[in-house]
Design an enzyme around this catalytic site. Structure first.
Site, short mmCIF file in Angstrom:
data_model
loop_
_atom_site.label_atom_id
_atom_site.label_comp_id
_atom_site.label_asym_id
_atom_site.label_seq_id
_atom_site.Cartn_x
_atom_site.Cartn_y
_atom_site.Cartn_z
CE LYS A 1 14.20 -48.93 75.16
NZ LYS A 1 14.60 -50.32 74.95
CD GLU B 1 13.70 -56.91 69.09
OE1 GLU B 1 12.90 -56.81 70.03
OE2 GLU B 1 14.23 -55.92 68.54
#
Length: 445
Positions: free
Chosen positions: A200, A251
């Protein structure tokens, strides 16, 4: 590596008093630059001004350098906090990677900078509190008490202005990445993933905006607080020169209190619906989408793995959808109990960058980011937060963010790429992630 602090062995004196709660924007405007603001869903709102002490560092050891400087600063403290929320804290952040602040607009920002404010206003559940800090030659208790009384008379009870400044409006925008260049970059990254060299990678874009009027700092922070009450909101002025880095991020990187750690896995995104039924449909589609679930599980698994060397136990909550004003994310809360006493910066260094903003494997992902992105990330997607004398602290991942001067803003947004990522779909997601900041800059609608 570079480290700067006020004196080799500073003496810290801190005094706190309760005050009549001022309006945030009025207090912000009354305090001189450089200013700092920090707020989180489970933390008090702090507005701070000036620098009793400044710690800066650069290079690969910047996390350790800041920790050493913080320990030395707090080691000789004479602190009367009044309430825990108003205790002296260092506020600041780090660059995403070494050398990440070399280009515009990051010139005023070191690779790591933390400030012990001279004046700190804390808006807590049990009232408003004013703290004055002094270090070194200024650390005379009588002088600090006198400064506390002076600042109380100036700040306590300040009322809000009748008219909030409007959004500045945008005169022009410039993209650092064209759509064609983006498509090529995504296809090249996906080819690396399918070839096995990457699992990723997160690629970002930057958007420069010329403002039609001066950036209304306090009013923008007020509006972000109203629209994103469940996000970590942050604001840092690196000096008195006019630059600021701010945002409202969903986050959390890590929060440490004693031996209890809280963190999050946040990855996988969709938009909001125009009706409750459409909103629910989009949320369920996100939960069922193989690409987004795969991306999310990579992040959640890696966060757990990064915590394992420090933890006596780790537990993860159920994967769920977290709704924000403009987007919805897949979210898994993660908690841990440490196997020994640790400083929060030990965990910050271990967890940064999470796969939600970097990629896997980390070294290959960072190499791809360097090769691909035509701008410096600076503090974007990096840890920002605070540290206290006990080594506790809270840090967020600085996404949904921008750097501003009086008449210009540079916004940042990124997306996670996996084997089945589509360039056009990822482009649309980036534009969606600009919205929290872009909405606060565009003219009234």
């Amino acid at each position: 590596m570079e480290r700067v602090r006020s004196s080799p062995a500073p003496t810290l004196v801190s005094r706190t008093t309760g005050i009549e709660r001022p309006a945030f924007a009025a207090a912000f405007d009354a305090l001189p630059a450089p200013r700092t603001a920090w707020n989180a869903p489970d933390d008090a709102l702090v507005l701070a001004s000036g620098a009793a002490a400044t710690l800066t560092a650069s290079g690969p050891d910047r996390f350790a350098a800041i920790r050493t400087g913080a320990d030395e600063l707090f080691d000789t403290g004479d602190v009367h906090a009044g309430t825990e929320a108003a205790r002296p804290r260092l506020f600041g952040g780090f660059a995403f990677h070494e050398g990440g602040c070399d280009g515009d607009p990051w010139g005023p920002f070191p690779e790591a900078r933390f400030v012990l404010p001279r004046v700190q206003v804390t808006f807590a559940d049990n009232g408003a509190w004013l703290t004055v800090n002094a270090v070194g030659d200024d650390a005379d208790p009588d002088a600090v008490e006198a400064r506390l009384a002076e600042e109380r008379d100036r700040i306590a009870g300040l009322a809000a202005s009748a008219d909030r400044p409007p959004r500045p409006g945008i005169a022009a925008t410039r993209r650092t990445t064209s759509r064609e260049a983006w498509r090529d970059s995504v296809e090249a990254a996906v080819e690396r993933i399918r070839g096995g060299s990457l699992r990723k990678v997160v690629l970002a874009q930057a958007l420069e905006a010329d403002l039609a009027a001066s950036f209304p700092r306090a009013a923008t922070l007020d509006r972000l607080a109203e629209k994103y009450p469940d996000c970590h909101r942050y604001y840092f002025e690196p000096d008195a020169g006019g630059s600021a880095f701010f945002g409202a991020t969903p986050e959390r990187l890590v929060a440490l209190r004693g031996r209890t750690v809280e963190t999050d896995a946040l990855a996988g995104t969709t938009g909001r619906g125009e009706t409750p039924a459409e909103d629910e449909w989009l949320a369920q589609e996100l939960l069922d989408d193989a690409k987004n679930v795969h991306e999310h599980e990579l992040v959640a698994d890696t966060v757990r793995e990064q915590l394992e060397p420090f933890a006596a136990s780790i537990s993860a909550g159920e994967r769920r959808v977290r709704r924000l004003a403009t987007v919805q994310h897949l979210h898994t809360p993660i908690t841990a109990e440490l196997n020994a006493d640790r400083h929060v910066l030990d965990l910050v260094e271990a967890l940064h960058p999470t796969p939600a903003v970097g990629g896997l494997p980390p070294d290959r992902a960072l190499e791809t980011i360097h090769d691909t992105e035509p701008f410096d990330r600076g503090w974007y997607a990096a840890p920002v937060g605070w540290i206290d004398a006990a080594g506790n602290g809270a840090f967020a991942v600085a996404i949904r963010s921008a750097v501003t001067t009086a008449r210009r803003a540079t916004l940042f947004a990124g997306v996670g790429l996996v084997a089945d990522s589509d360039p056009d779909r990822e482009w649309d997601e980036v534009q969606l992630k600009y919205r929290p900041i872009l909405d606060e800059l565009e003219g009234e609608r």
